[in-house]
Write an enzyme that holds these catalytic residues in place. Sequence first.
Site, mmCIF file in Angstrom:
data_model
loop_
_atom_site.group_PDB
_atom_site.id
_atom_site.type_symbol
_atom_site.label_atom_id
_atom_site.label_comp_id
_atom_site.label_asym_id
_atom_site.label_seq_id
_atom_site.Cartn_x
_atom_site.Cartn_y
_atom_site.Cartn_z
ATOM 1 N N SER A 106 -32.390 8.287 3.417
ATOM 2 C CA SER A 106 -32.311 8.000 1.985
ATOM 3 C C SER A 106 -32.289 9.326 1.223
ATOM 4 C CB SER A 106 -33.520 7.175 1.548
ATOM 5 O OG SER A 106 -33.521 5.909 2.136
ATOM 6 N N LYS A 144 -23.204 9.692 -7.434
ATOM 7 C CA LYS A 144 -23.977 8.870 -6.488
ATOM 8 C C LYS A 144 -23.387 7.463 -6.534
ATOM 9 C CE LYS A 144 -28.591 7.318 -5.161
ATOM 10 N NZ LYS A 144 -28.186 5.913 -5.015
ATOM 11 N N LYS A 303 -31.216 10.018 -11.378
ATOM 12 C CA LYS A 303 -30.852 8.693 -11.887
ATOM 13 C C LYS A 303 -31.325 8.583 -13.337
ATOM 14 C CE LYS A 303 -30.613 5.427 -8.906
ATOM 15 N NZ LYS A 303 -30.845 4.324 -7.960
ATOM 16 N N CYS A 394 -6.157 -22.931 -26.701
ATOM 17 C CA CYS A 394 -5.184 -24.022 -26.831
ATOM 18 C C CYS A 394 -5.803 -25.357 -27.221
ATOM 19 C CB CYS A 394 -4.410 -24.197 -25.527
ATOM 20 S SG CYS A 394 -5.416 -24.815 -24.162
#
EC number: 6.5.1.2
Length: 649
Positions: A106, A144, A303, A394
């Site tokens: 990770s 990322k 982040k 419509c």
Amino acid sequence: MSKIEFNKEQLAAIQFLNPSYSTEDIQSFVNLENLNNLSKDKLLLVLDIANACYRSGFPIVTDNEYDNKLLKELKARYPQHSYMYKVEEEPLKDSKTVTLPKRMLSTEKAYTKEDIEKWLKRILKAAQEINVPEQDIELRVTPKLDGYAAFDDGTTLYTRGDGHRGQDITRAFERGLKVANNGDRGLGPGEIVIKKSYFDKELSNIFENSRNIQAAIIAEKKVDENVQKAIDDGACVFYPFAQIENKTAHFSEIVENFESIVEEMWNAVDFDVDGVILETTHSLLKEHMGATRKNHRWQIAFKVNEESAEVEVKNIIPQTSRTGRISPVAELVPTKLSGATISRVTVHHYNMVKTKKIGPGAIVQLVRSGLVIPKIEGVIEEAEPQLPESCPSCGSHLLWESDHLICPNKSDCPAQTENTLIHFFKTLGNNDGFGPKVIEKLSNFGIKHIHEIYEIKAHQFASYGFGDKTSQNLFDQLQASKEIQVEDWRFLSAFGVSRLGGGNCEKLLQHHSLVELFDLSAEEIVKIDGFAQISAEAIVEGLANVKEEFFKVYELAFNLAITPKESEREDSDSPIAGAVVVFTGSMQQGSRGDMEKHAKSLGAKVAKSVTGKTTYLVTGEKVGETKINDARDKGVKVLTEQEYLDFIG
């Protein structure tokens, strides 16, 4: 954050994690405002559940909440707990694990510039320890990608798994998945992703988010037809990290221009991005810093924090898409989030409006992360749901199709006109002239119906802005599309009736002729295997809507190949009559489509993927051993192309 109400997809992910979990028990303690009262076992369970739901494409918490509430609570209590060093897995049902050719970890996460500066100090300290000059320290910044982590060694594609052992998903390449930018196989770690522009245009009304599609690409079982089309169109790719767009510069330049570089990398690719990755490029530094059990020390992901606000809904505005789906757009009291004023947001579908009770006066939790499109995260105060009774384009009566409201009027709905024409010629598939650009041009001149296109003479195309040669070519293409033989089920499917894809058209035509279909009742359709009452009713209404246009086109005398009736198939003495046959790989004696058509004429049922019901798998060239072995494991007889041809005589 209040107690979480799980949807069916989240419940399915939790049940896969552990079938013994009770929904009621889980809902009683999955509450981020009450974490300090949870036992260690329950806190670990919440972490597992949050990860399982995220991997399934239906997260219950944000990344920030997962990292800075859930993990932070665990770290505060048990700093050395093994979970802190665990690589979050992306498990697949019924798939065996295999050892990865290289460890896959990770990435450590940061949410502020200060966190990045702390990480950089560790880089500089390590550089001093091995006498690397500061002027030699460069950082590589990349987007990322928010995809499905995988590793490609050139022969096998693996999931990341726990970082040491993953699962073999080479079938994704066998299904047509390509390497991004026409790259080569074997470039190591990367992400399975789908183009954002393609998802927004083609799939956003079908899937809630792109993670749903990433999981579907590698699924064990049959791939959703919409996902397979995205693969065939080249929108789904494996993007190796080694090839990704990047900016490499001295660390001081990265720090000085941090915000602008983050924004540049965020917009560098046409894929979902949930941050940027920074890493040192110095090989000696990388070797010296090494890795923890979970992360490389020389790499970090930045982040953007999600901002949220409670916002009042003023109105729900229906909009008809080009495919006939009615999209609900929530008009909001203007609210500022992540530097932008938000006054409108698309609600995923009308079933969400109905079940979550979203209408004027409702209070919703609006979330926006950095440059990402805002979304409704939850409903704080419910209101009377606001549902349209008719199509805003419509005025036609609307039908429910799964979670969506749709307009069945394919012929005369202005919002759908252009797409209906494109769909007809694309599905017919026997001429190349009438693509989206030509259709758009004709539509701008008031051509709204299929039969009107066939009425255009060669010289008239010139008045629509086409050159003399192109005009003649277009006219010739129209004549060819009538003369070149096409299956009657494909012709019917080309009119775009809801729930009448190619498979269902073929089923109907095995029992009734084209003309007879328009006089069938829902009850008569239900008697045919594979049709439920709701589908039958939608088909009857859809056929009624296109009936006038259908017969105007049908009377142009297309060369239609008639589908053999079920009784004729059963009487066939062909060796594959009644068998289920799947063709895969590159065929030498004709196209795969030709071979499928011929097999059907011999009474076989042709499928696109292998299941326990498959009788024969016919293999051409470039078919992986995994696919062949999987078929044999299911009891399917595998034939080479030549063996198949010898078998049918």
